[in-house]
Design a protein around this motif. Structure first.
Motif, PDB file in Angstrom:
ATOM      1  N   ASP A 254       6.973   0.334  -4.753  1.00 37.48           N
ATOM      2  CA  ASP A 254       6.570  -0.656  -3.753  1.00 37.48           C
ATOM      3  C   ASP A 254       7.585  -0.711  -2.624  1.00 37.48           C
ATOM      4  OD1 ASP A 254       4.170  -1.642  -4.572  1.00 37.48           O
ATOM      5  OD2 ASP A 254       4.914  -3.561  -5.289  1.00 37.48           O
ATOM      6  N   ASN A 255       8.840  -0.656  -3.007  1.00 32.33           N
ATOM      7  CA  ASN A 255       9.944  -0.770  -2.063  1.00 32.33           C
ATOM      8  C   ASN A 255      10.241   0.549  -1.354  1.00 32.33           C
ATOM      9  OD1 ASN A 255      13.228  -0.437  -1.910  1.00 32.33           O
ATOM     10  ND2 ASN A 255      12.540  -2.434  -1.193  1.00 32.33           N
ATOM     11  N   ALA A 256      10.332   1.620  -2.112  1.00 30.99           N
ATOM     12  CA  ALA A 256      10.736   2.913  -1.552  1.00 30.99           C
ATOM     13  C   ALA A 256       9.687   3.515  -0.624  1.00 30.99           C
ATOM     14  CB  ALA A 256      11.045   3.896  -2.684  1.00 30.99           C
ATOM     15  N   LEU A 257       8.418   3.129  -0.793  1.00 32.21           N
ATOM     16  CA  LEU A 257       7.352   3.657   0.062  1.00 32.21           C
ATOM     17  C   LEU A 257       7.132   2.776   1.282  1.00 32.21           C
ATOM     18  CD1 LEU A 257       4.828   4.683  -2.753  1.00 32.21           C
ATOM     19  CD2 LEU A 257       6.325   6.189  -1.428  1.00 32.21           C
ATOM     20  N   SER A 260       9.631   0.063   6.489  1.00 25.30           N
ATOM     21  CA  SER A 260       9.784  -1.046   7.441  1.00 25.30           C
ATOM     22  C   SER A 260      10.694  -2.155   6.925  1.00 25.30           C
ATOM     23  CB  SER A 260       8.407  -1.632   7.790  1.00 25.30           C
ATOM     24  OG  SER A 260       7.840  -2.301   6.674  1.00 25.30           O
ATOM     25  N   HIS A 261      11.031  -2.159   5.620  1.00 21.77           N
ATOM     26  CA  HIS A 261      11.893  -3.222   5.090  1.00 21.77           C
ATOM     27  C   HIS A 261      13.370  -2.964   5.361  1.00 21.77           C
ATOM     28  CE1 HIS A 261      12.978  -0.490   1.777  1.00 21.77           C
ATOM     29  NE2 HIS A 261      13.964  -1.329   1.512  1.00 21.77           N
ATOM     30  N   VAL A 262      13.720  -1.723   5.679  1.00 15.96           N
ATOM     31  CA  VAL A 262      15.130  -1.342   5.730  1.00 15.96           C
ATOM     32  C   VAL A 262      15.951  -2.124   6.757  1.00 15.96           C
ATOM     33  CG1 VAL A 262      16.733   0.579   6.092  1.00 15.96           C
ATOM     34  CG2 VAL A 262      14.623   0.937   4.802  1.00 15.96           C
ATOM     35  N   PRO A 263      15.474  -2.296   7.998  1.00 13.77           N
ATOM     36  CA  PRO A 263      16.300  -3.048   8.958  1.00 13.77           C
ATOM     37  C   PRO A 263      16.579  -4.480   8.517  1.00 13.77           C
ATOM     38  CG  PRO A 263      14.518  -1.881  10.069  1.00 13.77           C
ATOM     39  CD  PRO A 263      14.220  -1.819   8.615  1.00 13.77           C
ATOM     40  N   TRP A 264      15.731  -5.025   7.669  1.00 11.03           N
ATOM     41  CA  TRP A 264      15.876  -6.423   7.255  1.00 11.03           C
ATOM     42  C   TRP A 264      16.654  -6.554   5.952  1.00 11.03           C
ATOM     43  CZ3 TRP A 264      14.411  -9.447  11.100  1.00 11.03           C
ATOM     44  CH2 TRP A 264      13.503  -8.924  12.033  1.00 11.03           C
ATOM     45  N   TRP A 415      -1.122  -7.401  -7.172  1.00  6.57           N
ATOM     46  CA  TRP A 415      -0.614  -7.143  -5.830  1.00  6.57           C
ATOM     47  C   TRP A 415      -1.587  -7.624  -4.762  1.00  6.57           C
ATOM     48  CZ3 TRP A 415      -3.223  -3.883  -2.403  1.00  6.57           C
ATOM     49  CH2 TRP A 415      -4.287  -3.149  -2.952  1.00  6.57           C
ATOM     50  N   ARG A 416      -2.818  -7.961  -5.143  1.00  2.24           N
ATOM     51  CA  ARG A 416      -3.801  -8.401  -4.157  1.00  2.24           C
ATOM     52  C   ARG A 416      -3.492  -9.784  -3.612  1.00  2.24           C
ATOM     53  NH1 ARG A 416      -7.730  -4.977  -3.527  1.00  2.24           N
ATOM     54  NH2 ARG A 416      -7.743  -3.210  -4.957  1.00  2.24           N
ATOM     55  N   ARG A 417      -2.492 -10.436  -4.174  1.00  5.18           N
ATOM     56  CA  ARG A 417      -2.052 -11.683  -3.583  1.00  5.18           C
ATOM     57  C   ARG A 417      -1.136 -11.426  -2.393  1.00  5.18           C
ATOM     58  NH1 ARG A 417      -3.027 -16.342  -6.462  1.00  5.18           N
ATOM     59  NH2 ARG A 417      -2.409 -17.285  -4.485  1.00  5.18           N
ATOM     60  N   PHE A 418      -0.745 -10.162  -2.197  1.00  5.45           N
ATOM     61  CA  PHE A 418       0.043  -9.808  -1.014  1.00  5.45           C
ATOM     62  C   PHE A 418      -0.862  -9.890   0.221  1.00  5.45           C
ATOM     63  CE2 PHE A 418       2.669  -6.483  -3.615  1.00  5.45           C
ATOM     64  CZ  PHE A 418       3.240  -7.514  -4.337  1.00  5.45           C
ATOM     65  N   TYR A 419      -0.290 -10.262   1.344  1.00  5.01           N
ATOM     66  CA  TYR A 419      -1.016 -10.192   2.616  1.00  5.01           C
ATOM     67  C   TYR A 419      -0.348  -9.095   3.445  1.00  5.01           C
ATOM     68  CZ  TYR A 419      -2.857 -11.430   7.207  1.00  5.01           C
ATOM     69  OH  TYR A 419      -3.461 -11.389   8.439  1.00  5.01           O
ATOM     70  N   MET A 420      -1.015  -7.957   3.578  1.00  8.58           N
ATOM     71  CA  MET A 420      -0.427  -6.789   4.236  1.00  8.58           C
ATOM     72  C   MET A 420      -1.344  -6.297   5.348  1.00  8.58           C
ATOM     73  SD  MET A 420       1.217  -4.749   0.954  1.00  8.58           S
ATOM     74  CE  MET A 420      -0.353  -4.474   0.123  1.00  8.58           C
ATOM     75  N   ALA A 424       2.250  -0.763   8.986  1.00 11.17           N
ATOM     76  CA  ALA A 424       3.513  -0.492   8.290  1.00 11.17           C
ATOM     77  C   ALA A 424       3.339  -0.592   6.781  1.00 11.17           C
ATOM     78  CB  ALA A 424       4.592  -1.468   8.760  1.00 11.17           C
ATOM     79  N   ASP A 425       2.316  -1.356   6.319  1.00  6.53           N
ATOM     80  CA  ASP A 425       2.079  -1.547   4.892  1.00  6.53           C
ATOM     81  C   ASP A 425       1.104  -0.536   4.295  1.00  6.53           C
ATOM     82  OD1 ASP A 425       3.715  -3.878   4.653  1.00  6.53           O
ATOM     83  OD2 ASP A 425       2.119  -5.040   5.622  1.00  6.53           O
ATOM     84  N   LEU A 426       0.664   0.443   5.078  1.00  4.52           N
ATOM     85  CA  LEU A 426      -0.379   1.366   4.633  1.00  4.52           C
ATOM     86  C   LEU A 426      -0.002   2.092   3.341  1.00  4.52           C
ATOM     87  CD1 LEU A 426      -3.036   2.901   5.053  1.00  4.52           C
ATOM     88  CD2 LEU A 426      -1.768   4.533   6.485  1.00  4.52           C
TER      89      LEU A 426
END
Length: 575
Positions: A254-257, A260-264, A415-420, A424-426
């Protein structure tokens, strides 16, 4: 993990950096100035266990351009892919279990794969073997045993087993009955294929009768380290880097793919939140049993004048670098970076193994077709590893808390509770669809070989302290000879410096009291220091006190360096 290349060396601003799975990120020039380098208890003899069939030929569906450019939907509106138990087998795969040169060949090693418990050991001829980590006699762990020649001896009652798992010695058996007892099928330890490739050790955790022939016919991974060919030479400066993270295989991907999370999450370490912006990701290959691929464009610090001029004319930003991101089932993460204006490529490769429920092992490395100054530097391995550990610490607490949140009944683990909604979340959406299609709970998923008790515990994980989540020693140092040695040396240096500081302070006191015979003879001697006339014993005492202070500071520094291999807290509010 794998190396991050500094902007000072001319690497694209989108550089390869060791986050959890090692991601290409917008490089912060002042930060990325250093190169970073980035076990199985098989379900015991039960019948009717669910088996996922393997597949030999997979057709990759290529998405249309319209599908690539379609605006993102919310996850709740997307239908669940139908579970396909015939499309993928979790056990009939090779999984990386360690870096060969880091493993002590003189002792057996407990390892876990897919939640199962195994023991890895090397015989006197240099061949590695893997068995289920249980002695068939009384189920004691063989990993607590001893290597005797070409056999593994159980430390409970002394039974010994060869590399194929055959029992070769039962100390309690009478000589006349020993051969028949040893040859009994129930006296054998289950054995599994092992392979050494790329300096890594791999295990095939399947227990079907054809596991030896099936494993021999299959490569260890769908993507491998790049090879020099056609005049193109690949460079790397550090060997493989390994770390076991305290969150699941699913969470790691989830994280490695998600670049866009890296700058934050890694601001001030390998990212810069001030330079974060939209990331337009496109689908390259759709969900299939072999994985998924996406790509996106980025910019490099040293983009060509032509690229900058074109971007200015079109009112956009420089995008002279294309990054293709691959998930290759079941364990491979690849970032292929291609500079469009020069003939230069970088490749990040990470292998991920589900170990015990709620944990996963990552082993990774990076290559570059351009030899830079950093490739030529010889730096101690542990120094780079400290930087990698800091990068890995950046989102560990975030991800474990996310896992705990998903385990709550209100979220039903979905994971469907995520809002993506953004592009960037593709890749994360595609990855979750892959899991839906080829995994249905832990019984046939990445921890299918773990015990029901472990699976139940993982479904409602206990809250871990920050010391447990960011435990560098357990996750990396204890398995890394370079870091383990450096930690020991810093500890020793700290004690030496502290001891020397105490001695200097005591000598300073003795000097002031003029009680040292050798110094008493010089009592009354005065040193002329410019306009100052100071007694020699005072000058000597001051010098010793200064020395004691310096040595005290060094002792504190060495203690801090030693602690860096054990635990360092990571507080985003302070970065």
């Amino acid at each position: 993990m794998a190396p991050v290349l500094s902007s000072a060396t001319g690497l694209p601003r989108t550089c390869l950096a060791p986050t959890l799975g090692l991601l290409p990120i917008p490089c912060r020039p002042k930060v990325c100035s250093t190169v970073l380098k980035s076990h199985f208890k098989i379900q015991a003899r039960t019948t009717g266990r669910r088996r996922v069939a393997s597949t030999t030929s997979i057709a990759i569906e290529q998405p249309s351009q319209q599908a690539q450019d379609r605006p993102s939907d919310t996850t709740q509106d997307q239908p669940s892919p139908q579970f396909d138990p015939q499309g993928f087998s979790w056990t009939r795969q090779w999984y990386v279990v360690g870096i060969e040169e880091d493993l002590d060949p003189d002792v057996p090693h407990p390892i876990r794969v897919l939640g199962g418990r195994f023991v890895l050991w090397r015989d006197s001829k240099g061949a590695w073997h893997c068995q289920r980590d249980e002695c068939p006699h009384r189920l004691a762990p063989l990993s607590e045993g001893k290597i005797v020649g070409d056999s593994l001896q159980c430390s409970y009652h002394g039974w010994r087993f060869d590399g194929e798992g055959k029992c070769v010695h039962i100390p309690q058996a009478p000589a006349s009955q020993a051969p028949s007892m040893c040859s009994n099928r129930r006296a054998c330890a289950s054995s599994f294929p092992v392979r050494s490739e790329f300096g890594l050790l791999w295990v095939w955790p399947d227990e079907e009768e054809d596991r030896w022939t099936a494993s021999a016919a299959q490569p260890v991974a769908l993507d491998q380290p790049p090879q020099d060919r056609e005049g193109k030479k690949w460079h790397t400066f550090l060997p493989w880097y390994a770390r076991e993270f305290p969150y699941s295989y699913q969470t790691l991907f989830d994280n490695a793919l998600d670049p866009s999370h890296v700058p934050w999450s890694h601001h001030g370490v390998i990212g810069n939140r001030d330079s974060a912006g939209p990331l337009e990701m496109k689908l390259v290959s759709a969900v299939s049993p072999t994985g998924i691929s996406t790509s996106y464009d980025s910019n490099s610090k040293e983009a060509s004048a032509t690229s900058r001029m074109k971007a200015n004319q079109e009112g956009g930003r420089v995008t002279d670098t294309t990054i293709t991101l691959h998930f290759k089932a079941p364990h491979t993460l690849v970032y292929d970076t291609q500079r469009q204006d020069v003939d230069r490529q970088t490749k990040l490769l990470a292998y991920v193994t589900p170990t015990s429920p709620g944990r996963c092992l990552v082993i990774s490395q990076t290559w570059d077709t351009k030899e830079t100054l950093l490739n030529k530097l010889t730096a101690p391995e542990w120094l780079a590893h400290l930087l990698f550990m800091k990068a890995g610490d950046g989102d560990t607490v975030l991800l474990k808390e996310q896992e705990a949140m998903l385990s709550q009944e209100a979220y039903q683990g979905s994971w469907r509770r995520f809002y993506m909604p953004t592009k960037a979340d593709l890749m994360v959406r595609m990855w979750q669809q892959w899991l839906d299609k080829f995994t249905q709970g832990t019984s046939v998923g990445p921890y299918m070989l773990s015990s029901p008790a472990e699976q139940k515990e993982a479904a409602a994980p206990r809250i871990l302290s920050r010391q447990e989540l960011l435990d560098r020693y357990e996750q990396h140092t204890k398995s890394c000879p370079s870091c383990r040695s450096a930690m020991t040396n810093f500890e020793r240096l700290g004690w030496v410096a502290a001891g020397a500081a105490v001695v200097c302070a005591q000598l300073a006191l003795l000097s002031l009291l003029n009680v040292v015979p050798a110094w008493a003879a010089a009592a009354g001697t005065v040193l002329q220091l410019g306009p100052l006339a100071l007694p020699l014993h005072v000058v000597r005492a001051v010098g010793l006190l200064v020395g004691a202070a310096v040595l005290g500071k060094l002792s504190t520094l060495f203690a801090g360096m030693r602690q860096a291999f054990v635990f360092q807290d990571y507080v985003h509010a302070h970065i």
